[in-house]
Design a protein around this motif. Sequence first.
Motif: not given
Length: 447
Positions: A254-268, A335-345
Motif C-alpha cells: 500500500g505504501n509503495s503504491s501511494a508514494f508513486g501516485k503522490a510523486f506522479y501527481e506532484l510532477k503532473q 499475496r500482496p493485494v496492491n501488487l499491480k499498483k506497486c508495479l506502477r510505482t
Amino acid sequence: MTDAAFQKCINPDCAAEFDCGQAIFKCPQCGELLDARYNWDKIEVPGKFSDLAKRWAGRDNRLDFSGVWRFRELLNFCPDKYKVTIGEGQTILQQNDSVAKYVDMKPGRLYLQYEGLNPSGSFKDNGMAAAFSHAKMIGASSSACASTGNTSASVALYAHSCGLKCTVLIGSGRIAFGKLSQAMDYGAQTIQILGDFDDCMRHVQDVCTKLGLYLLNSLNPFRLEGQKTIMYRIIEQMGWTTPDWIVVPGGNLGNSSAFGKAFYELKQLGLIERIPRIAIINATGADTLTDLVNNKKLTWNDGKVDQKIIDDYYADLTARNFSPHTCASAIEISRPVNLKKCLRTIDICNGVVRAVTDEEICDAKAIVGKYGLGCEPASAATIAGLKHLRAEGVIAADERVACVLTGHPLKDPGVTVNYHKEKQGQFSNAPVEAPNKLDEIIELIKS
Ligand code: F0G
C-alpha cells in the motif's frame, strides 16, 4: 462528496469510473484495483508546494494541525465537515550520520522518517484519517480489516474516535504483542484466525461484502490517499525539495503504491521538478514482489500486467502449501493485494526491489535503536536494504536518501528482547546479572 474527485479502475482496458459516494474497493466490472482520481481544474491547488507551509501557523485549526489534512487540496475527495483527525502525521525526518556510516553513506545524506510517532504508533494512521473520513461521508456504521497488527491497532483507534464499530481479523500467533494489546485496549472485536495474513485478507473481503462492513485494508483507495502525505512531509522537511531515493518496506504494498501516485501527481501539477527513485524492501521469507520483479520480470507494462505470471506464481504457492515466515511480522505477506499498483510505482519512480534476511533486519534494527529513535523490525528492513544497494553501487554514497521507518520500537518488544538477551546478533546488548550487593554492582559498572 466533492465533484472534484472520482474513482477509476487501474486496468486501462476497463478504465471504468465511479463516484466517491460508493465503497466498492474493487472494480465491479473487471475486479481490478481502483484509484481515487481528481479533476484538478476544479481544485485550488497551491501555486508552489511551499505555499502550504503557512498552515503551520494555524495550530488551533484541527485540519491544519493534521499532518494529513494540511495537504488537503491534494486529497480532495470529501468536504471538511466529514474529515476525521486525531492528530496524525506529527512526524520527524531525522538526518542520521551514525546510521549513514553503517550503510556506507556520506554524512548528511541519510534521513529517517519516523512514522512510529503517529497516534497508534505506525504510518497506518495517515491512511485511516483519510479512509474514515470517506466512511463518515458515505454514512458507514461498522468497519473491518485484516491485519498483521498495525492496521488493526490503527483501525481500532480511529473507529472508536469517530463512532464506528470495528472488527479485526488477525492470524493467530502471527502478530506482535504491542499491536495485539492495542486492538484489545482500543475496544476492537478481535478475531484470531487459525491461518496467516493472506487467509485473513481473503476472508475479510467476503465478510465486508456479506455484512456491508466498511473495509479498511489498503485495497481501499481513500486510505492510500492519506498515505501520500508521508511523502509530502518528507519533501516539506527537506525544505520543499525531493530526495534522490525513498526506501520503504514492502508488505501488502500500500505504501509503495501511494508514494508513486503522490510523486506522479506532484510532477503532473508542477509542484516538484523531479521524481525520486524508490527501493522497496521485502523480507526473504515473504519475498513475492522481489521474486516476481527480479526473477520473473513482471512489469507494469502500461497497465497491461502479465496476469499469467502472477496466477502461475500463486498457484505454485498454493501447491506447496506455502506460508510466509519472517521475524518482521508486519510484512509477513505472500499475496500482496496492491501488487499491480506497486508495479506502477516501480515504473513511475524507476524503482528497484530487494529482499533482506531476518538477521540483517535485526542488526539494522539494533543500529536504528542505538543511534536513532528506534523502530520495529519491518521498518528496519529499509536500512538493511539500503546497505545492500550501497554495496551493489545502485545507490551512491552522496545521494540523498529517505528511509521510511514505518512503526514504533515498542510495537514488537519480543523481537528486540530476544535479539539482545539471547545474543542473536553482532549488536546484541545483553543485560548483565548482578548480585544484590552495592560494591559488586559498582565493580560491574567500572569493568
Ligand atoms: N511496516 C509496518 C510497520 C507495517 O505494519 C506494514 C504493514 C508494512 C511496513 C508494510 O506496508 O503493506 O504498505 O507494504 N502492515 C499491514 C498491517 C499489512 O496489517 O498492519 P505495506
